[in-house]
Design an enzyme around this catalytic site. Structure first.
Site, PDB file in Angstrom:
ATOM      1  N   HIS A 140       0.987  -1.106  -0.037  1.00 12.01           N
ATOM      2  CA  HIS A 140      -0.086  -0.098   0.031  1.00 12.01           C
ATOM      3  C   HIS A 140       0.964   1.057  -0.042  1.00 12.01           C
ATOM      4  O   HIS A 140       0.600   2.200  -0.808  1.00 12.01           O
ATOM      5  CB  HIS A 140      -0.945   0.015   1.397  1.00 12.01           C
ATOM      6  CG  HIS A 140      -1.643   1.235   1.675  1.00 12.01           C
ATOM      7  ND1 HIS A 140      -3.099   1.371   1.252  1.00 12.01           N
ATOM      8  CD2 HIS A 140      -1.375   2.626   1.827  1.00 12.01           C
ATOM      9  CE1 HIS A 140      -3.429   2.608   1.548  1.00 12.01           C
ATOM     10  NE2 HIS A 140      -2.493   3.215   2.210  1.00 12.01           N
ATOM     11  N   GLU A 141       1.840   1.248   0.767  1.00  6.87           N
ATOM     12  CA  GLU A 141       2.638   2.469   0.758  1.00  6.87           C
ATOM     13  C   GLU A 141       3.671   2.679  -0.293  1.00  6.87           C
ATOM     14  O   GLU A 141       3.820   3.856  -0.774  1.00  6.87           O
ATOM     15  CB  GLU A 141       3.552   2.552   2.091  1.00  6.87           C
ATOM     16  CG  GLU A 141       2.978   2.551   3.514  1.00  6.87           C
ATOM     17  CD  GLU A 141       1.905   3.537   3.713  1.00  6.87           C
ATOM     18  OE1 GLU A 141       2.126   4.845   3.129  1.00  6.87           O
ATOM     19  OE2 GLU A 141       0.767   3.453   4.348  1.00  6.87           O
ATOM     20  N   HIS A 144       2.022   4.415  -3.039  1.00  2.00           N
ATOM     21  CA  HIS A 144       2.007   5.814  -2.983  1.00  2.00           C
ATOM     22  C   HIS A 144       3.103   6.451  -3.546  1.00  2.00           C
ATOM     23  O   HIS A 144       2.972   7.417  -4.249  1.00  2.00           O
ATOM     24  CB  HIS A 144       1.637   6.109  -1.549  1.00  2.00           C
ATOM     25  CG  HIS A 144       0.407   6.104  -0.898  1.00  2.00           C
ATOM     26  ND1 HIS A 144      -0.719   6.542  -1.198  1.00  2.00           N
ATOM     27  CD2 HIS A 144       0.188   5.580   0.518  1.00  2.00           C
ATOM     28  CE1 HIS A 144      -1.692   6.238  -0.574  1.00  2.00           C
ATOM     29  NE2 HIS A 144      -1.273   5.744   0.386  1.00  2.00           N
ATOM     30  N   GLU A 216      -6.296   6.729  -0.919  1.00  2.00           N
ATOM     31  CA  GLU A 216      -6.045   5.826   0.080  1.00  2.00           C
ATOM     32  C   GLU A 216      -6.812   4.416  -0.561  1.00  2.00           C
ATOM     33  O   GLU A 216      -6.120   3.519  -0.631  1.00  2.00           O
ATOM     34  CB  GLU A 216      -6.684   5.956   1.208  1.00  2.00           C
ATOM     35  CG  GLU A 216      -5.776   7.001   1.993  1.00  2.00           C
ATOM     36  CD  GLU A 216      -4.272   6.615   2.405  1.00  2.00           C
ATOM     37  OE1 GLU A 216      -4.100   5.509   2.339  1.00  2.00           O
ATOM     38  OE2 GLU A 216      -3.581   7.588   2.375  1.00  2.00           O
TER      39      GLU A 216
END
Length: 307
Positions: A140-141, A144, A216
């Site tokens: 997930h990070e 980004h 997100e």
């Protein structure tokens, strides 16, 4: 270099629109201060310096503010191994790996581009998550970073800070006439500066949160598709959100200033009105999306149907 994280056209469009609107807002803010304070040199120099500093040093500022430190492979070999594996899967440069020694389970990414990025996890997160769950959070990070939305949110999030710095500097400078000259004109100028600052903060606040909630969801999608295990990410989300909700609100107040960067917002068990202005979509929205992706991946893995 293009990573293997699935591109998100809607995220790209939203980032472009947000940056354009914030850019207009920034220019209007600086122009208004020049008119009100009658000193374009001071306003432009301070605003430009703050903008450059936040862009080039955002990773260091974020690590310092959130008590993170860079860690080497020999200190956290398992953490580095997960990041290495994900970066190889995504075909992207490996970011700097950091750890924040706080009990609140969370993670964040920062940096101006994929070649100058930092991914940081808290010791509380490392203690609570299983390996597959940690992989989902780190994916997930990393998404980004790959989508470059971390750079956009970094620049966007500091617009209000810049406004505050300019106003504070002006307040203590000779622009207000020095000591003993607080006449009606000075009071009027100060009131207008504060009004402009408040308007800039309010507009940027709403724009940032609208972008943040979508990014997100985009990061959840990209992570689930890269790892092929949306259920692991859903499990991590449920676990982390539940643990944060049990932390007293007063212990979360410092962390809440950085909610836009976190994997899960630092909100207490009774966030109240704060939930309406959250930087993240609700847990229910995120889990529902991961459930749909899980079903899609299950269908893709099933034997082909006739016809």
């Amino acid at each position: 270099m293009q990573s293997r994280f699935r591109s998100d056209r809607r995220l790209t469009v939203r980032m472009g629109v947000t940056l354009f609107l914030l850019g207009l807002l920034y220019v209007a803010f600086v122009a208004a201060l020049i008119v009100l304070l009658k000193s374009w040199v001071l306003v432009v120099v301070v605003a430009a310096a703050a903008l450059v500093a936040q862009y080039w040093f955002s990773d260091r500022i974020a690590l310092f503010a959130m008590h993170g430190r860079v860690v080497e492979r020999d200190e956290y070999p398992e953490l580095h191994a997960v990041v290495d594996r994900l970066c190889a899967m995504a075909d992207m440069p490996k970011p700097v790996v950091a750890v924040s020694n706080v009990d609140m389970p969370n993670a964040f990414a920062t940096g101006r581009n994929p070649d100058n990025a930092v991914v940081c996890v808290t010791t509380g997160l490392l203690r609570r998550l299983e390996p597959a769950e940690l992989e989902g959070v780190l994916a997930h990070e990393l998404s980004h970073v790959a989508h470059k939305d971390v750079a956009v949110i970094t620049v966007a999030s500091f617009l209000g800070v810049i406004a505050g710095l300019v106003v504070r500097f002006a307040f203590y400078s000779e622009l207000f006439g020095g000591r003993g000259r607080k006449d009606q004109n000075t009071v009027a100028v100060f009131a207008m500066v504060m009004a402009v600052s408040a308007a800039v903060y309010a507009i940027s606040f709403l724009l940032i949160r609208a972008l943040s909630r979508y990014r997100e969801l985009a990061a959840d999608r990209a992570a689930a598709q890269l790892t092929g295990r949306p259920s692991a990410l859903a499990s991590a989300l449920t676990k982390v959100t539940g643990d944060i909700a049990r932390i007293p609100s007063e212990d979360l107040r410092t962390a809440q200033a950085f909610n836009a960067f976190y994997f899960t917002p630092a909100l207490g068990s009774e966030p109240g009105v704060a939930r309406l202005f959250s930087t993240h979509p609700s847990l229910e929205q995120r889990l529902a999306q991961l459930g749909r992706i899980s079903a899609e991946l299950g269908e893709a893995a099933a034997p082909g149907k006739a016809g």
